[in-house]
Design a protein around this motif. Structure first.
Motif, mmCIF file in Angstrom:
data_model
loop_
_atom_site.group_PDB
_atom_site.id
_atom_site.type_symbol
_atom_site.label_atom_id
_atom_site.label_comp_id
_atom_site.label_asym_id
_atom_site.label_seq_id
_atom_site.Cartn_x
_atom_site.Cartn_y
_atom_site.Cartn_z
ATOM 1 N N ASN A 198 18.192 -22.621 9.339
ATOM 2 C CA ASN A 198 17.631 -22.562 10.687
ATOM 3 C C ASN A 198 18.857 -22.318 11.567
ATOM 4 O OD1 ASN A 198 16.806 -23.113 13.303
ATOM 5 N ND2 ASN A 198 15.944 -25.116 12.835
ATOM 6 N N PRO A 199 19.136 -21.060 11.919
ATOM 7 C CA PRO A 199 20.370 -20.748 12.648
ATOM 8 C C PRO A 199 20.239 -21.054 14.136
ATOM 9 C CG PRO A 199 19.087 -18.771 12.451
ATOM 10 C CD PRO A 199 18.320 -19.855 11.707
ATOM 11 N N PRO A 200 21.368 -21.110 14.848
ATOM 12 C CA PRO A 200 21.256 -21.111 16.309
ATOM 13 C C PRO A 200 20.498 -19.830 16.689
ATOM 14 C CG PRO A 200 23.519 -21.527 15.617
ATOM 15 C CD PRO A 200 22.752 -21.125 14.390
ATOM 16 N N PHE A 201 19.394 -19.954 17.406
ATOM 17 C CA PHE A 201 18.537 -18.800 17.656
ATOM 18 C C PHE A 201 19.268 -17.660 18.347
ATOM 19 C CE2 PHE A 201 14.555 -21.722 17.695
ATOM 20 C CZ PHE A 201 14.533 -21.715 16.319
ATOM 21 N N SER A 202 20.214 -17.996 19.207
ATOM 22 C CA SER A 202 20.953 -16.946 19.919
ATOM 23 C C SER A 202 21.840 -16.139 18.979
ATOM 24 C CB SER A 202 21.804 -17.551 21.037
ATOM 25 O OG SER A 202 22.788 -18.412 20.498
ATOM 26 N N LEU A 203 22.092 -16.651 17.791
ATOM 27 C CA LEU A 203 22.945 -15.967 16.815
ATOM 28 C C LEU A 203 22.176 -15.520 15.573
ATOM 29 C CD1 LEU A 203 26.082 -18.258 17.039
ATOM 30 C CD2 LEU A 203 25.785 -15.970 17.995
ATOM 31 N N ALA A 204 20.857 -15.458 15.681
ATOM 32 C CA ALA A 204 20.038 -15.113 14.513
ATOM 33 C C ALA A 204 20.459 -13.786 13.893
ATOM 34 C CB ALA A 204 18.561 -15.101 14.887
ATOM 35 N N GLN A 205 20.644 -12.751 14.696
ATOM 36 C CA GLN A 205 21.018 -11.455 14.127
ATOM 37 C C GLN A 205 22.374 -11.534 13.444
ATOM 38 O OE1 GLN A 205 20.396 -7.936 16.497
ATOM 39 N NE2 GLN A 205 21.653 -6.690 15.148
ATOM 40 N N ASP A 206 23.324 -12.246 14.030
ATOM 41 C CA ASP A 206 24.631 -12.420 13.400
ATOM 42 C C ASP A 206 24.491 -13.125 12.049
ATOM 43 O OD1 ASP A 206 26.052 -11.271 15.592
ATOM 44 O OD2 ASP A 206 25.928 -13.186 16.645
ATOM 45 N N PHE A 207 23.622 -14.140 11.992
ATOM 46 C CA PHE A 207 23.406 -14.871 10.742
ATOM 47 C C PHE A 207 22.722 -13.977 9.700
ATOM 48 C CE2 PHE A 207 24.969 -18.543 12.687
ATOM 49 C CZ PHE A 207 24.967 -19.610 11.806
ATOM 50 N N ILE A 208 21.789 -13.136 10.142
ATOM 51 C CA ILE A 208 21.125 -12.214 9.214
ATOM 52 C C ILE A 208 22.154 -11.273 8.601
ATOM 53 C CG2 ILE A 208 19.509 -10.268 9.035
ATOM 54 C CD1 ILE A 208 18.006 -11.701 11.449
ATOM 55 N N GLU A 209 22.936 -10.643 9.459
ATOM 56 C CA GLU A 209 23.915 -9.660 8.983
ATOM 57 C C GLU A 209 24.959 -10.304 8.074
ATOM 58 O OE1 GLU A 209 25.046 -8.035 12.773
ATOM 59 O OE2 GLU A 209 23.336 -6.644 12.787
ATOM 60 N N LYS A 210 25.448 -11.492 8.450
ATOM 61 C CA LYS A 210 26.429 -12.182 7.618
ATOM 62 C C LYS A 210 25.783 -12.639 6.312
ATOM 63 C CE LYS A 210 30.598 -13.724 7.060
ATOM 64 N NZ LYS A 210 31.748 -12.831 7.047
ATOM 65 N N GLY A 211 24.564 -13.147 6.383
ATOM 66 C CA GLY A 211 23.856 -13.576 5.183
ATOM 67 C C GLY A 211 23.659 -12.437 4.203
ATOM 68 N N LEU A 212 23.287 -11.264 4.717
ATOM 69 C CA LEU A 212 23.095 -10.105 3.843
ATOM 70 C C LEU A 212 24.412 -9.630 3.244
ATOM 71 C CD1 LEU A 212 20.412 -8.185 5.905
ATOM 72 C CD2 LEU A 212 20.101 -9.254 3.651
ATOM 73 N N GLU A 213 25.498 -9.889 3.925
ATOM 74 C CA GLU A 213 26.825 -9.550 3.391
ATOM 75 C C GLU A 213 27.208 -10.487 2.250
ATOM 76 O OE1 GLU A 213 31.279 -10.389 5.042
ATOM 77 O OE2 GLU A 213 29.919 -9.397 6.441
ATOM 78 N N LEU A 214 26.834 -11.766 2.361
ATOM 79 C CA LEU A 214 27.272 -12.775 1.394
ATOM 80 C C LEU A 214 26.285 -13.045 0.257
ATOM 81 C CD1 LEU A 214 28.772 -15.461 3.814
ATOM 82 C CD2 LEU A 214 29.988 -13.666 2.563
ATOM 83 N N ALA A 215 24.989 -12.907 0.513
ATOM 84 C CA ALA A 215 23.973 -13.279 -0.479
ATOM 85 C C ALA A 215 23.615 -12.086 -1.363
ATOM 86 C CB ALA A 215 22.727 -13.810 0.212
ATOM 87 N N SER A 216 23.573 -12.315 -2.660
ATOM 88 C CA SER A 216 23.243 -11.240 -3.593
ATOM 89 C C SER A 216 21.743 -11.116 -3.842
ATOM 90 C CB SER A 216 23.951 -11.467 -4.932
ATOM 91 O OG SER A 216 23.491 -12.669 -5.525
ATOM 92 N N ASN A 217 20.949 -12.127 -3.437
ATOM 93 C CA ASN A 217 19.525 -12.114 -3.722
ATOM 94 C C ASN A 217 18.674 -12.172 -2.454
ATOM 95 O OD1 ASN A 217 16.931 -12.447 -4.710
ATOM 96 N ND2 ASN A 217 17.432 -14.121 -6.080
ATOM 97 N N LYS A 218 18.672 -13.319 -1.761
ATOM 98 C CA LYS A 218 17.793 -13.498 -0.605
ATOM 99 C C LYS A 218 18.529 -14.123 0.569
ATOM 100 C CE LYS A 218 13.765 -14.818 -3.374
ATOM 101 N NZ LYS A 218 12.797 -15.895 -3.582
ATOM 102 N N VAL A 219 18.017 -13.804 1.758
ATOM 103 C CA VAL A 219 18.399 -14.471 2.998
ATOM 104 C C VAL A 219 17.092 -14.964 3.604
ATOM 105 C CG1 VAL A 219 19.338 -14.168 5.319
ATOM 106 C CG2 VAL A 219 20.455 -13.070 3.360
ATOM 107 N N ILE A 220 17.036 -16.273 3.889
ATOM 108 C CA ILE A 220 15.812 -16.888 4.394
ATOM 109 C C ILE A 220 16.162 -17.634 5.678
ATOM 110 C CG2 ILE A 220 13.946 -18.498 3.880
ATOM 111 C CD1 ILE A 220 14.641 -18.099 0.862
#
Length: 192
Positions: free
Chosen positions: A98-120
């Motif tokens: 549950n990211p800081p909502f103002s940084l959701a897109q940043d968390f999505i992009e970073k998550g997709l960079e680091l996670a090999s399977n899923k970002v939730i």
């Protein structure tokens, strides 16, 4: 400190109340359990904004032997504090938070960079709006958006009740967004 904790107001909240210090809006168990019933977690799982451990604790109840890393920028009595996810380099299989909502897109992009399977991510449904986010959504493997049929309220400072002993209420619509590497179809909307 990172810019995680900046912001002025939380859409759907009482504007006279202001923002919670450090943007700590914990996820209630009633919002966590349904996603764990629908999405399988395996391998190394990262919860990068663990707060007081609400999501991590539910993960461990369902998957007691999973390799779970629980971090946060601010130490709130659970996991590892002082870790800025947006500067993280450790690869994982799944990222859930549950990211800081103002940084959701940043968390999505970073998550997709680091996670090999899923970002939730647990976010406001308004995450779907916006010109810049549209471009991001069209270029990421968003698989499923799980919309709650019953309104969910985040927990201010991790507390289930306000200063008057009343459960928190909100006008925000919250959902779980799931990106899956390799997924190439259109996103599916599910109700939970």
């Amino acid at each position: 400190m990172s810019n995680y904790l900046n912001g002025t107001s939380l859409v759907g909240s009482n504007p006279t109340r202001g923002r919670v210090d450090g943007d700590f809006y914990a996820t209630p168990a009633s919002a966590i359990i349904p996603i764990l019933e629908r999405e399988t977690l395996s391998g190394t799982v990262l919860e990068p904004a663990c707060g007081d451990g609400a999501i991590s604790k539910q993960i461990l109840l369902k998957y007691p032997t999973i390799n779970l890393i629980s971090n946060d920028l601010v130490f709130r009595g659970y996991g590892n504090g002082g870790i800025d996810f947006l500067k993280e380099t450790q690869k994982v299989d799944i990222m859930i938070t549950n990211p800081p909502f103002s940084l959701a897109q940043d968390f999505i992009e970073k998550g997709l960079e680091l996670a090999s399977n899923k970002v939730i991510l647990f976010c406001k449904i308004q995450l779907l709006e916006g010109v810049a986010r549209k471009k991001m959504f069209l270029n990421t493997p968003l698989r499923t958006v799980y919309v709650f049929s019953k309104r969910q309220s985040t927990l201010w400072n991790g507390s289930e009740f306000d200063e008057n002993g009343k459960r928190w209420a909100t006008t925000m619509c919250l959902a779980w967004f799931v990106w899956e590497k390799g997924y190439s179809g259109k996103p599916v909307i599910e109700w939970i």
